[in-house]
Design a protein around this motif. Structure first.
Motif, mmCIF file in Angstrom:
data_model
loop_
_atom_site.group_PDB
_atom_site.id
_atom_site.type_symbol
_atom_site.label_atom_id
_atom_site.label_comp_id
_atom_site.label_asym_id
_atom_site.label_seq_id
_atom_site.Cartn_x
_atom_site.Cartn_y
_atom_site.Cartn_z
ATOM 1 N N ALA A 178 -11.485 1.519 -4.182
ATOM 2 C CA ALA A 178 -12.738 1.087 -3.562
ATOM 3 C C ALA A 178 -13.246 -0.140 -4.308
ATOM 4 N N GLY A 179 -14.143 -0.899 -3.659
ATOM 5 C CA GLY A 179 -14.807 -2.018 -4.304
ATOM 6 C C GLY A 179 -14.167 -3.351 -4.003
ATOM 7 N N ASN A 180 -14.743 -4.411 -4.585
ATOM 8 C CA ASN A 180 -14.273 -5.796 -4.424
ATOM 9 C C ASN A 180 -14.254 -6.461 -5.803
ATOM 10 N N PRO A 181 -13.051 -6.667 -6.372
ATOM 11 C CA PRO A 181 -11.746 -6.255 -5.849
ATOM 12 C C PRO A 181 -11.551 -4.750 -5.976
ATOM 13 N N LEU B 212 0.860 -1.175 0.000
ATOM 14 C CA LEU B 212 0.000 0.000 0.000
ATOM 15 C C LEU B 212 0.896 1.223 0.000
ATOM 16 N N GLY B 213 0.840 2.015 -1.081
ATOM 17 C CA GLY B 213 1.746 3.142 -1.249
ATOM 18 C C GLY B 213 1.474 4.270 -0.282
ATOM 19 N N ALA B 214 2.456 5.153 -0.159
ATOM 20 C CA ALA B 214 2.347 6.280 0.758
ATOM 21 C C ALA B 214 1.140 7.141 0.418
ATOM 22 N N TYR B 215 0.412 7.545 1.448
ATOM 23 C CA TYR B 215 -0.729 8.463 1.357
ATOM 24 C C TYR B 215 -1.877 7.924 0.496
ATOM 25 N N CYS B 216 -1.906 6.608 0.241
ATOM 26 C CA CYS B 216 -3.054 6.047 -0.470
ATOM 27 C C CYS B 216 -4.266 6.028 0.460
ATOM 28 N N PHE B 217 -5.447 5.774 -0.113
ATOM 29 C CA PHE B 217 -6.691 5.784 0.663
ATOM 30 C C PHE B 217 -7.526 4.586 0.219
ATOM 31 N N VAL B 218 -7.711 3.621 1.125
ATOM 32 C CA VAL B 218 -8.511 2.434 0.849
ATOM 33 C C VAL B 218 -9.899 2.664 1.448
ATOM 34 N N ALA B 219 -10.927 2.661 0.606
ATOM 35 C CA ALA B 219 -12.275 2.970 1.059
ATOM 36 C C ALA B 219 -12.808 1.889 1.995
#
Length: 541
Positions: free
Chosen positions: A487-490, A464-471
């Motif tokens: 966001a989402g699956n996947p 997971l890269g710096a400053y990323c955002f996983v919903a």
């Protein structure tokens, strides 16, 4: 002189010692509306300053006894710092003490333990930590502009002011040590100092001190008060560029980035030079910023940027240099680092911190959480309820791990990561209850400043890269680029977010901070700065 109207929210301070440097502290605390009294041994000077600043001149004992004084500011000779700080803490006062914190590690540790016992703020006057140019330099290093740091060196040179009870290294070098430790992110393994005494026997007037760090960084500090002109310069060399902080230059040139690189051709290194890029720095008086920071920490109960622990780390290097000067040999700090003093962190009575786990100062661990052996948690983290971390997990500084999160072996959180409630990390792709797969754990590194939303699932083996955002609720099955919003699956990228965590529109401008971004040649988000553009142009050229 104009006095700011008193504000009951501003802590009240007394400055003790109003000589060569103390008068600057008097001036700044007065301008900030916090000066309540002064204490000065010279009665003539005390009376003069009392009239000038409109505050009483009190004996030190009267300062300690005064219930309206919240904090004591010590600008007395270095050999008095520890004793006066201890007396101030014992009287219930917060303390700002000019560098060095003490003249011996044992005295400094006594100050730390007293501050912990009385819940008092103790801040050390390492002024350059509050200099806008140095703060900007720290940002350049943190975001990787200079690449991996290789070598740092500083020159602090002048003619005078000569001292008889402390050598030039103790007088001049604490600021440089403090900056180097902050940039290196560690304390050195060993210190080797050489010096010479010309004015007073046994008091070094010129010293050169070499430091080596376990992370591969080397540094040296050259100080002298027998120099024909004043020089205050810090040079930082990385594998992707260099920077110079020269405090003697005008504000437009105090911090300069040199995007030089080393190109290898036929196995030989060649310099790939680029034009120097001055870094814009907003002018401000560092001492005013330092004084305001102390007042903020006293008012809000926050840990100072240059707290007593940071002061002890600097003092450890000073003491190692003293031992090296005396013996002529390298002085090791490994023994001191092997048995550090207990870190002042909070753990709820129902929390369990196993033997062998390390928890940084200011971290809070809440109810029913379990920190397993060989786990390292940084400073100022929040670990919520029913959290399990470890074994063998590393968590950086200022992370927030919300309720019902488990961090298993293989997960690594860099500084400033947010883990939302009940988010899930896995560490093996095909688990079976009856088959041991510990040798197959896959790493999941989470970059600086990343956010993972509530109930998200992170499948192991992905970065997971710096400053990323996983919903919230997303299922991550592939690497997430820096600054990507997924966001989402996947999970798939649906946009970009700024350093401040704001979703960017088509103009790629952060609505909170105004920072501008662009998509670089790798298809990733990059902040637009003149420095970054120069570096990319040099790399392409």
């Amino acid at each position: 002189m104009t006095t700011i109207r008193n504000d009951p929210a501003i802590p009240r301070v007394a400055v003790v010692g109003c000589g060569y440097w103390g008068i600057n502290l008097v001036r700044n605390f007065h301008a900030l509306g916090a000066l309540d009294a002064i204490s000065e041994a010279d009665p003539v000077r005390a009376a003069e300053l009392s009239r000038q600043f409109g505050v009483p001149a009190l004996p030190f004992e009267a300062v300690l006894a005064c219930p309206g004084i919240d904090a004591v500011v010590l600008a007395t000779p270095a050999e008095t710092h520890a004793a006066l700080a201890l007396r101030s803490i014992d009287a219930g006062k917060h303390v700002f003490v000019e560098k060095p914190l003490a003249l011996s590690p044992d005295d400094a540790e006594s100050v730390r333990q007293a501050a912990l016992a009385r819940h008092r703020v103790v801040m050390v006057g390492h002024l350059l930590h509050y200099h806008p140019a140095f703060l900007r330099l720290k940002q350049l290093v943190a975001v990787g502009t200079l690449g991996r740091l290789r070598y740092l060196y500083s020159n602090r040179l002048n003619l005078g002011k000569f001292r008889r009870k402390e050598d030039v290294f103790w007088s001049f070098a604490p600021h440089d040590i403090s900056m180097i430790l902050a940039l290196a992110g560690d304390t050195p393994d060993s210190v080797h100092a050489t010096g010479h005494s010309y004015l007073y026997n046994g008091v070094a007037d010129v010293t050169t001190t070499q430091m080596t760090f376990a992370n591969g960084i080397d540094a040296h500090i050259f100080v002298s008060w027998l120099h024909p002109f004043k020089e205050q310069k810090l040079v930082v060399v990385g594998d992707a560029g260099m920077a110079v902080f020269d405090d003697s230059r005008p504000w437009t040139d105090k911090l300069v980035h040199y995007p030089h690189r080393v190109a290898w051709r036929d196995g030989l290194p060649e310099p790939a030079k680029a034009d120097a890029v001055p870094i814009e720095v907003a002018p401000a008086e560092p001492l005013r910023l330092e004084c305001q920071h102390f007042l903020d920490c006293v008012r809000d109960g926050k840990r100072p940027r240059t707290d007593v622990t940071e002061g002890i780390e600097v003092l450890g290097v000073l003491d190692a240099a003293r031992r090296s000067l005396k013996s002529g040999r390298h002085a090791s700090l490994k023994a001191e680092r092997a048995t550090p003093a207990p870190a002042p962190f909070f753990a709820h009575p129902t929390a369990c911190v196993d033997e062998g786990a390390t928890v940084g100062a200011g971290t809070k661990i809440w109810c029913f959480s379990h920190i397993l052996t060989n786990t390292t948690i940084g400073r100022d983290c929040i670990v919520g309820q029913n959290v399990m971390i470890g074994p063998d997990v590393a968590v950086g500084d200022r992370c927030k791990i919300q309720n019902n999160v488990s961090l298993y072996p293989g997960v690594t959180l860099e500084d400033g990561v947010f883990c939302g409630p009940s988010c899930v990390f896995t560490n093996v792709n095909n688990p079976r209850a009856e088959i041991e797969r510990k040798s197959e754990f896959r790493p999941t590194p989470v970059g600086r400043g990343a956010t993972i939303g509530a109930n998200a699932t992170i499948v192991c083996g992905h970065r997971l890269g710096a400053y990323c955002f996983v919903a919230a609720g997303a299922v991550v099955t592939r690497d997430v680029p820096p600054h990507a919003l997924v966001a989402g699956n996947p999970a798939r990228r649906i946009g970009w977010v700024s350093h401040a965590g704001e979703r960017l529109g088509d103009d790629l401008v952060c609505p909170r901070t105004g920072a501008r971004y662009r998509i670089d040649a790798r298809g990733q988000l990059a902040e637009i700065t003149e420095m970054a553009e120069m570096a990319e142009a040099a790399a392409i050229g």
